[in-house]
Design an enzyme around this catalytic site. Structure first.
Site, PDB file in Angstrom:
ATOM      1  N   SER A  75       0.829  -1.278   0.077  1.00 20.46           N
ATOM      2  CA  SER A  75      -0.149  -0.070   0.155  1.00 20.46           C
ATOM      3  C   SER A  75       0.859   1.291  -0.135  1.00 20.46           C
ATOM      4  O   SER A  75       1.803   1.167   0.865  1.00 20.46           O
ATOM      5  CB  SER A  75      -0.830  -0.075   1.311  1.00 20.46           C
ATOM      6  OG  SER A  75      -1.578   1.264   1.263  1.00 20.46           O
TER       7      SER A  75
ATOM      8  N   CYS B 174      -9.718   3.022  12.643  1.00 16.41           N
ATOM      9  CA  CYS B 174     -10.984   2.208  12.321  1.00 16.41           C
ATOM     10  C   CYS B 174     -11.715   3.473  11.399  1.00 16.41           C
ATOM     11  O   CYS B 174     -11.753   4.639  11.867  1.00 16.41           O
ATOM     12  CB  CYS B 174     -11.581   1.847  13.430  1.00 16.41           C
ATOM     13  SG  CYS B 174     -13.401   1.433  13.469  1.00 16.41           S
TER      14      CYS B 174
HETATM   15  N1  PLP Z   1      -3.166  -4.487   5.665  1.00 15.39           N
HETATM   16  C1  PLP Z   1      -2.763  -3.983   6.677  1.00 15.39           C
HETATM   17  C2  PLP Z   1      -1.897  -4.842   7.632  1.00 15.39           C
HETATM   18  C3  PLP Z   1      -2.688  -2.613   6.811  1.00 15.39           C
HETATM   19  O1  PLP Z   1      -2.454  -2.241   7.981  1.00 15.39           O
HETATM   20  C4  PLP Z   1      -3.844  -1.811   6.092  1.00 15.39           C
HETATM   21  C5  PLP Z   1      -3.983  -0.594   6.566  1.00 15.39           C
HETATM   22  O2  PLP Z   1      -4.121  -0.263   7.706  1.00 15.39           O
HETATM   23  C6  PLP Z   1      -4.242  -2.688   4.822  1.00 15.39           C
HETATM   24  C7  PLP Z   1      -4.161  -3.797   4.671  1.00 15.39           C
HETATM   25  C8  PLP Z   1      -5.211  -1.670   4.153  1.00 15.39           C
HETATM   26  O3  PLP Z   1      -4.364  -0.935   3.365  1.00 15.39           O
HETATM   27  P1  PLP Z   1      -5.237   0.335   2.515  1.00 15.39           P
HETATM   28  O4  PLP Z   1      -5.454   1.289   3.652  1.00 15.39           O
HETATM   29  O5  PLP Z   1      -4.051   0.859   1.468  1.00 15.39           O
HETATM   30  O6  PLP Z   1      -6.526  -0.131   1.930  1.00 15.39           O
END
Ligand code: PLP
Length: 367
Positions: A195, A319
């Site tokens: 991300s 959240c």
């Molecule tokens: N996976 C993990 C471990 C995360 O910490 C996050 C975001 O907090 C995500 C996925 C989701 O990413 P995005 O905010 O780019 O959708």
């Protein structure tokens, strides 16, 4: 008037500050007209920006650029891997740990959720057991490092076990770049998700890396962009910014200095309030994440009071409702109620200075 952002920001795992080079790259990209799918010169120029970014993101994890599909973020990348594998028939079952991000956990039926040890590390025997219990091929979802505790998972071992059963592995590595070594070939995972906004890039952009070239069906259909896997005109400025952030990561410098900062910080926390407890501290952990409980002061009260004192931290994962909810991660680790209700997460990065953490310790210890 005081700048509302002139405060101490210790919530990098929610979103890391955008790097100055990224601002520049995004601004430049916004100034370029053209759709990357157009065959005229304008389109080709913009397409070259997207391709360059793809190279940078691929280099970040030592992957092949053709394995990368740009998405709207980590959430969509996880969904594309999971729904895409189910859709293509590559797997008929989704397994995952109880500490996965909600964007993964939502796809894992309760009976296929694998527990973790009190240190927050996947129970490999339980995984083996779950895979032995059925002949159905599974997508085994195990995150590289947890966003709340920073605990790092044994992905190589997970990959070995899954592959012995003919199953595949999705590794959500959204929190890892710049903080831990992340080489696609060494991890052994079949899919890796990333991300932009966790690494100094913009929000709203991410990537699915299909390391093993497994057949995945698109979730959104339309113009057939991203090798027909993710239709929709590419978010060119976002992708360019993501690529620039990936290019800027120098793992060795960053991880070492973060590790020093983290141990100084955690020692100071425990010295100031010896009754405090740091979660997952005994295992391998990201060097920028500290999840600490202060018995007797609720998570919500800590977040609000520290906010009023000028510190932005969180009570676990960010959240969407803005509410402080109980952490499913600490719950899965078997953390007792009192500690569960008084946990906060401090996450920092290369821009963080010791004096910022030092003043945080003073404010927190006075709660
Ligand atoms: N996976 C993990 C471990 C995360 O910490 C996050 C975001 O907090 C995500 C996925 C989701 O990413 P995005 O905010 O780019 O959708």
């Amino acid at each position: 008037m005081a700048d509302p952002f002139d405060r101490i920001y210790l919530d990098f795992n929610a979103t890391a500050p955008v790097l100055p080079d990224v601002v520049q790259a995004v601004t430049n990209a916004l100034g370029k007209t053209g759709n990357p799918s157009s065959i005229h010169r304008h389109g080709r120029l913009v397409r070259s920006l997207v391709d360059e970014a793809r190279e940078h993101v691929a280099q970040l994890i030592n992957a092949d650029p053709t394995a990368i599909t740009f998405t709207s973020g980590g959430t969509e990348a996880n969904a594309l891997a999971i729904l895409g594998c189910l859709g293509s028939g590559a797997v008929t079952r989704v397994i995952g740990t109880t500490i996965e991000h909600p964007s993964v956990l939502a796809h894992v039926p309760e009976r296929d959720q694998i527990g973790v040890t009190p240190e927050g590390i996947i129970d490999l025997e339980a995984l083996e057991h779950a895979l032995n219990a059925s002949d159905r091929l599974a997508l085994v979802c195990v995150m590289f490092a947890n966003n709340e505790t920073g605990v790092i998972q044994p992905i190589e071992a997970v990959s070995d076990i899954a592959h012995q059963h003919g199953s595949f592995v999705l590794c959500d590595a959204v929190q890892a770049p710049g903080k831990a070594a992340l080489q696609a070939d060494i991890l052994g995972a079949d899919f890796i998700t990333l991300s932009g906004h966790k690494i100094g890039g913009p929000q709203g952009v991410g990537a699915l890396v299909n390391v093993a070239g497994i057949e995945v069906s698109p979730v959104m259909t339309g113009g057939g962009q991203e090798r027909r896997l993710r239709s929709g005109t590419e978010n060119v400025p976002g992708i360019v910014g993501f690529g620039e952030a990936a290019k800027n990561i120098n793992l060795h410098d960053e991880a070492d200095s973060l590790r020093d900062l983290q141990s100084q910080f955690e020692n100071a926390l425990l010295e100031a309030r010896p009754e405090a407890q740091i979660h997952g501290h005994a295992g391998p952990r990201l060097p920028n994440t500290t999840c600490v409980s202060l018995p007797g002061v609720s998570s919500q009260s800590q977040v609000i009071k520290l906010d009023l004192s000028g510190f932005s931290i969180s009570a676990g994962s960010a959240c969407s409702s803005g509410k402080v909810e109980r952490s499913h991660v600490l719950e899965a680790m078997g953390v007792e109620q009192e500690l569960l209700n008084s946990a906060i997460r401090i996450s920092f990065g290369r821009q963080t200075r010791w004096d910022e953490l030092d003043s945080f310790v003073a404010a927190w210890a006075a709660l």
